[in-house]
Design a protein around this motif. Structure first.
Motif, PDB file in Angstrom:
ATOM      1  N   ARG A 269      39.072 149.739  14.098  1.00 61.70           N
ATOM      2  CA  ARG A 269      38.904 148.299  14.296  1.00 61.70           C
ATOM      3  C   ARG A 269      40.025 147.746  15.161  1.00 61.70           C
ATOM      4  N   MET A 270      41.263 148.219  14.906  1.00 58.26           N
ATOM      5  CA  MET A 270      42.395 147.740  15.693  1.00 58.26           C
ATOM      6  C   MET A 270      42.197 148.073  17.165  1.00 58.26           C
ATOM      7  N   VAL A 271      41.773 149.304  17.423  1.00 57.89           N
ATOM      8  CA  VAL A 271      41.597 149.713  18.810  1.00 57.89           C
ATOM      9  C   VAL A 271      40.444 148.940  19.437  1.00 57.89           C
ATOM     10  N   GLU A 272      39.348 148.852  18.700  1.00 58.65           N
ATOM     11  CA  GLU A 272      38.187 148.142  19.234  1.00 58.65           C
ATOM     12  C   GLU A 272      38.509 146.695  19.544  1.00 58.65           C
ATOM     13  N   ALA A 273      39.204 146.067  18.603  1.00 57.80           N
ATOM     14  CA  ALA A 273      39.531 144.661  18.771  1.00 57.80           C
ATOM     15  C   ALA A 273      40.330 144.470  20.049  1.00 57.80           C
ATOM     16  N   GLY A 274      41.098 145.455  20.422  1.00 50.24           N
ATOM     17  CA  GLY A 274      41.908 145.308  21.611  1.00 50.24           C
ATOM     18  C   GLY A 274      41.268 145.874  22.856  1.00 50.24           C
ATOM     19  N   ALA A 275      40.614 147.005  22.737  1.00 51.75           N
ATOM     20  CA  ALA A 275      40.386 147.799  23.925  1.00 51.75           C
ATOM     21  C   ALA A 275      39.023 147.640  24.590  1.00 51.75           C
ATOM     22  N   LEU A 276      37.993 147.710  23.815  1.00 49.73           N
ATOM     23  CA  LEU A 276      36.647 147.844  24.375  1.00 49.73           C
ATOM     24  C   LEU A 276      36.564 149.081  25.249  1.00 49.73           C
ATOM     25  N   GLU A 277      35.672 149.039  26.207  1.00 50.85           N
ATOM     26  CA  GLU A 277      35.358 150.320  26.842  1.00 50.85           C
ATOM     27  C   GLU A 277      36.288 150.727  27.978  1.00 50.85           C
ATOM     28  N   PHE A 278      37.107 149.793  28.476  1.00 49.01           N
ATOM     29  CA  PHE A 278      37.847 150.186  29.678  1.00 49.01           C
ATOM     30  C   PHE A 278      39.196 150.816  29.378  1.00 49.01           C
ATOM     31  N   GLU A 279      39.162 152.077  29.125  1.00 42.04           N
ATOM     32  CA  GLU A 279      40.410 152.789  28.895  1.00 42.04           C
ATOM     33  C   GLU A 279      41.060 153.140  30.228  1.00 42.04           C
ATOM     34  N   GLU A 280      40.262 153.496  31.212  1.00 47.23           N
ATOM     35  CA  GLU A 280      40.806 153.823  32.522  1.00 47.23           C
ATOM     36  C   GLU A 280      40.413 152.699  33.482  1.00 47.23           C
ATOM     37  N   LYS A 281      41.313 152.391  34.379  1.00 42.97           N
ATOM     38  CA  LYS A 281      40.961 151.383  35.381  1.00 42.97           C
ATOM     39  C   LYS A 281      39.967 151.997  36.370  1.00 42.97           C
ATOM     40  N   PRO A 282      38.989 151.208  36.831  1.00 42.84           N
ATOM     41  CA  PRO A 282      38.039 151.742  37.814  1.00 42.84           C
ATOM     42  C   PRO A 282      38.791 152.126  39.091  1.00 42.84           C
ATOM     43  N   ASP A 283      38.278 153.131  39.820  1.00 41.36           N
ATOM     44  CA  ASP A 283      39.014 153.546  41.017  1.00 41.36           C
ATOM     45  C   ASP A 283      38.411 153.062  42.322  1.00 41.36           C
ATOM     46  N   THR A 284      37.408 152.176  42.234  1.00 41.57           N
ATOM     47  CA  THR A 284      36.919 151.529  43.450  1.00 41.57           C
ATOM     48  C   THR A 284      36.726 150.050  43.163  1.00 41.57           C
ATOM     49  N   LEU A 285      36.710 149.240  44.231  1.00 43.59           N
ATOM     50  CA  LEU A 285      36.478 147.808  44.033  1.00 43.59           C
ATOM     51  C   LEU A 285      35.073 147.561  43.498  1.00 43.59           C
ATOM     52  N   GLU A 286      34.143 148.420  43.923  1.00 44.92           N
ATOM     53  CA  GLU A 286      32.771 148.282  43.403  1.00 44.92           C
ATOM     54  C   GLU A 286      32.776 148.515  41.889  1.00 44.92           C
ATOM     55  N   GLY A 287      33.578 149.499  41.493  1.00 46.11           N
ATOM     56  CA  GLY A 287      33.688 149.806  40.067  1.00 46.11           C
ATOM     57  C   GLY A 287      34.230 148.615  39.294  1.00 46.11           C
ATOM     58  N   VAL A 288      35.239 147.963  39.879  1.00 46.95           N
ATOM     59  CA  VAL A 288      35.819 146.790  39.211  1.00 46.95           C
ATOM     60  C   VAL A 288      34.743 145.710  39.116  1.00 46.95           C
ATOM     61  N   SER A 289      34.036 145.516  40.213  1.00 51.12           N
ATOM     62  CA  SER A 289      33.012 144.468  40.241  1.00 51.12           C
ATOM     63  C   SER A 289      31.957 144.716  39.167  1.00 51.12           C
ATOM     64  N   LYS A 290      31.558 145.956  39.072  1.00 49.65           N
ATOM     65  CA  LYS A 290      30.553 146.307  38.075  1.00 49.65           C
ATOM     66  C   LYS A 290      31.087 146.058  36.661  1.00 49.65           C
ATOM     67  N   ALA A 291      32.343 146.483  36.469  1.00 48.73           N
ATOM     68  CA  ALA A 291      32.920 146.382  35.137  1.00 48.73           C
ATOM     69  C   ALA A 291      33.126 144.934  34.711  1.00 48.73           C
ATOM     70  N   ILE A 292      33.539 144.067  35.642  1.00 50.29           N
ATOM     71  CA  ILE A 292      33.792 142.685  35.208  1.00 50.29           C
ATOM     72  C   ILE A 292      32.486 141.970  34.871  1.00 50.29           C
TER      73      ILE A 292
END
Lengths: 480, 414
Positions: A269-292
């Motif tokens: 719960r502690m991790v979920e409350a903080g983290a959600l799915e993005f453990e690694e930063k996306p490595d392309t701008l498209e990836g960031v766009s998709k993720a946001i």
């Protein structure tokens, strides 16, 4: 040297039996051992027994101890032996006194025997000593007093079950620590009573003689449960130091099974409350766009809105960061297209900065608003929301790697610095960021839109000056 | 809002304090309550009164005075922008809790820290007030550890040292860049400045004590600090270097490492993964190597791998030995204490036992086996009367042979 008794040496039929008056009576053992040694009685001819331990079995062979010819003949033992023996005598092992006598006997042929740590007798004595010291230490640690009110007088009473005969030997510790309290420690191996002046010893007690609760234990249990970090469960380490056999007399131990069982759930719960799915930063701008677009990590993401991604060249030298998309940006999906964007474009042009060469983005990627009728009224993002969204801005920064970042407004400044700063105090002074880029901070253009008259003129002047300085600095950086 | 009960406050403020690793209550001046009116004694050795299921010892009542904070450090659950429940004890409430717990033999004393409220000085005053009440009003002679606020008035820090057994200031992160990024309100120079001040006060008080019997003691159990591991990109080599510099410069008793735990309501700037507990463990082992085994910081750093981190599958001493195999095997019947301390698997106790026993016999492998815990680990690195590790020391796959088998975490043992 050898003033032995010829009669004894030949008398193999009978052994001597020494019955100790108390299981922890080291002094008694020492006196008898001295006499036996002075009479050269070898270890295999002495039987040492504790009170109540099958005394009548040996009654047949029991003989009174011999009388040494020379009672002043010295018996030598090393210092190390004495320290060890005092503890070994307290062990519950039935053979402890025989072991001690054997070691004492062996001192005669080898006065430095205690140094030979590989010798089985020495090792055994060391083991017993260690076990007794550990038991004493656990007694210091795990005794739990409960408060009794005896006619207005406070009496602290504990029930403890030691493994060895350590109770009397540890009276001093509790007396020194609780000298001004009235307390009793009840154990199945004897009791201690301190009234603030004198120590009294009592016969063995049973658990029912001790009080069964204390209101402060609720506080203690709650402390125990709160100080435990579920993200670091290490049950083995706990059991090693606090074996289960002590648990039944420790008020906090009843919580352990539930704490362990709940730990994993609490941690995730502690991790979920903080983290959600993005453990690694996306490595392309498209990836960031998709993720946001999928980001629901803060309440803004849950509103009726669309994420707005930054735009501009991937290798831009200048990054411009605003606060968050507004109503028009939200609808068009592009940053800085509304009134504030138009004002920004005007001033950029005036300063000679080409917006198409800059990467323009926001500290917060979604539009935060409160609905009022059909209209959506802009709300400033909270510090926590900015910090949450910092993850995405940092992803963009890591990919674009601008040499200069222009943060407009307090929210953008916070997203880059991690703390809230006063624009008036920091504008015009570039700061070096961790990745080597330069941060310039200025006001947000929407601030200019909200002002009138001379105030607006003054702020606009400062805004222009900031942009001008940025332009100059960009030229310098280009030259490098 | 209704007034919180002591129980509710305790839940919040103990929960908030659990990320501080230190719980030591040892190494202070010896004293007891016989000549006084209150309770308490300290006899050198610390006592762990309970163990939590996280394996950590509970020796002190470890609480915050308040978890309200005007700072905004990203790794901290009590940061200004976090949504945690907040509470605040009055100094008297902390005093009562401490005494009630102490009289029932739950604790050795108090470890008090606090979020920053109003100002650093105001907060420090409150912390000092708790210690003063305990010592002066209640003649409390147990252990007190006060966390000091780096930019508080040095006079207040000085008072803290007069009441407390130990004072500490957390350096928080191994690198200044990490501190700037994750604890923007804190200043590395200020933290180290305060540590320098405490070091000076401790050595002055020691000196005065030698000349005047009644000179006041100042933090007789010394000062310590804590570093968070895994929240920034610092390598183990960075951390070991920083720790050894701190030991040297400020004569710290201990540097604690705290594996960054996923904290509820954390900032997104931080990595949210399981805390690197093994890494924390390896760092403590390297700390031990420097403090008790005669390793220089440089040598510990030699044990790191190419990425600057200590290997996780084997301990740093074994890692060092595998890198410097030419130093082995060592003859247990001849090698010096310093040399034997380098043998993987031989602890300080085992080495001392070997030194004592070899005066009496020429040690064979079997004898060494009786003096140490795991002969298998030791064997490739030593010679005994009847043993020579021919070739074994140089085997290419020695690391694989010696590395412990990967184990599942023991989750449901209790």
């Amino acid at each position: 040297m050898s003033a032995g008794h010829p009669a004894l040496a030949s008398d193999v039929a009978g052994s001597y039996t020494v019955e100790l008056p108390a299981p922890d009576d080291f002094d008694f053992w020492r006196d008898r051992a001295r006499v036996l040694l002075q009479c050269d009685v070898p270890p295999d001819q002495v039987v040492w027994i504790e009170p109540g331990a099958g005394g009548d079995l040996f009654a047949v062979t029991a003989r009174s101890l011999p009388v040494p010819q020379d009672p002043h003949r010295t018996v030598r033992a090393s210092k190390r032996f004495l320290t060890l023996a005092k503890n070994v005598a307290l062990h519950s092992d039935a053979d402890r006194f025989a072991l001690l006598y054997r070691l004492l006997w062996r001192h005669r042929s080898n006065p430095r025997i205690m140094e030979d740590r590989a010798d089985p007798d020495v090792r055994r004595a060391e083991e017993l000593d260690k076990a007794v010291r550990r038991d004493s230490h656990k007694m210091h640690a795990f005794v739990r007093f409960r408060l009794l009110d005896e006619g207005g007088e406070e009496h602290y009473v504990a029930w403890f079950e030691p493994e060895h005969h350590i109770v009397r030997a540890n009276a001093g510790f509790f007396m020194r620590r609780f000298a001004n309290m009235r307390w009793s420690i009840l154990t199945p191996k004897g009791c201690l009573h301190w009234d603030g002046v004198t120590m009294r010893e009592g016969p063995p007690a049973s658990r029912s003689d001790a009080p069964d609760g204390d209101p402060v234990e609720d506080l203690w249990r709650s402390y125990y449960a709160s100080i435990f970090n579920p993200a670091r469960l290490k049950v083995g380490a706990m059991l090693k130091e606090m074996p289960k056999r002590y648990w039944k007399n420790m008020p906090e131990a009843s919580l352990i099974p539930a704490l362990v069982a709940g730990a994993q759930a609490r941690e995730s719960r502690m991790v979920e409350a903080g983290a959600l799915e993005f453990e690694e930063k996306p490595d392309t701008l498209e990836g960031v766009s998709k993720a946001i677009h999928g980001c629901r990590k803060c309440p803004i993401g849950l509103l009726e809105n669309t994420a707005v991604m930054g735009e501009g060249p991937r290798e831009a030298m200048l990054m411009i960061v605003g606060e968050q998309p507004g109503d028009q940006e939200d609808q068009s999906g592009r940053p800085f297209v509304g009134p504030a964007g138009q004002l920004l474009d005007f001033h950029l042009q005036k300063a000679g900065i080409d917006r198409s060469q800059a990467y323009v983005t926001n500290a917060v990627k979604h539009f935060k608003y409160t609905p009022r009728g059909r209209r959506r009224i802009h709300q400033s993002p909270a510090a926590k929301e900015i910090d949450t969204c910092r993850w995405w801005l940092e992803s963009e920064r890591a990919l674009v790697r601008p040499k200069l970042i222009l943060a407009m407004g307090a929210s953008a400044a916070r997203a880059l610095l991690g703390k809230t700063v006063s624009i008036a105090r920091v504008r015009g002074q570039p700061q070096m960021l961790e990745d080597g880029s330069e941060l310039w901070i200025t006001a947000h253009p929407s601030y200019l839109l909200r002002l009138d008259g001379p105030a607006r003129d003054a702020q606009t002047g400062m805004f222009d000056a900031d942009l001008h300085a940025v332009r100059e600095r960009l030229r310098e950086l280009e030259g490098v | 809002m209704t007034e919180q009960t002591i129980l509710q406050k305790l839940e919040i403020l103990a929960d908030a304090a659990k990320y501080d690793a230190s719980c030591a209550s040892s190494g202070t001046a010896k004293r007891d309550s016989r000549s006084g009116k209150g309770v308490g004694s300290t006899e050198g050795m610390g006592i762990c009164h309970a163990y939590a299921p996280d394996g950590r010892c509970i020796s002190l009542l470890k609480v915050l005075l308040t978890n309200h904070c005007i700072f905004d450090c990203h790794y901290c659950i009590n940061r200004k922008s976090s949504n945690v429940r907040r509470a605040r004890f009055s100094p008297q409430e902390v005093v009562d809790l401490t005494l009630n717990f102490y009289r029932r033999n739950y604790i050795e004393g108090l470890f008090l820290s606090s979020g920053i409220i109003k100002s650093s000085n105001h907060t420090m005053e409150q912390l000092v007030e708790v210690a003063r009440l305990l010592r002066e009003e209640h003649d409390f002679r147990g252990y007190i550890h006060l966390k000091t606020i780096p930019d508080a008035d040095p006079e207040l820090v000085h008072q803290a040292g007069l009441y407390a057994d130990r004072v500490s200031i957390n350096v928080e992160l191994p690198t200044d860049a990490g501190l700037t990024r994750l604890a923007p309100d804190k200043d590395a120079r200020q933290i180290e400045g305060a540590m320098g001040g405490v070091k000076l006060a401790i050595s002055q008080a020691r000196d005065e004590k030698k000349r005047f019997r009644h000179a006041p003691r100042f933090a007789p159990a010394g000062q310590s600090t804590q570093m968070i591991v895994g929240a920034d990109s610092a390598t183990d080599a960075d951390i070991v270097g920083k720790a050894s510099r701190l030991y040297d410069s400020y004569r710290l008793r201990r540097v604690y490492y705290s594996a960054f735990s996923p904290i509820p309501d954390a900032s997104a700037v931080l990595p949210l993964k399981r805390p690197p507990l093994i890494r924390e463990h390896r760092l403590y082992q390297s700390d031990w190597l420097m403090r008790f085994y005669g390793f220089a910081p440089r040598e510990v750093m030699q044990a790191t791998e190419d990425d600057g981190n200590l290997p996780l599958d084997i301990d740093p001493k074994l890692a060092w030995a595998l890198k410097f195999r030419e130093q082995f095997p060592l003859d247990v019947n001849r090698a010096s204490r310093e040399q034997l301390l380098r043998v993987p698997g031989l602890g300080v106790h085992a080495v001392d036992r070997i030194l004592a026993s070899r005066r009496h016999r020429n040690l064979r492998l079997e004898d060494v086996g009786k003096l140490t815990v795991s002969i298998g680990k030791v064997r490739p690195f030593i010679c005994a009367a009847d043993w020579r590790p021919t070739g074994l020391t140089d085997k290419v796959d020695l690391r694989r042979l010696l590395a412990p088998k990967a184990e599942q975490l023991e989750l449901f043992a209790a």
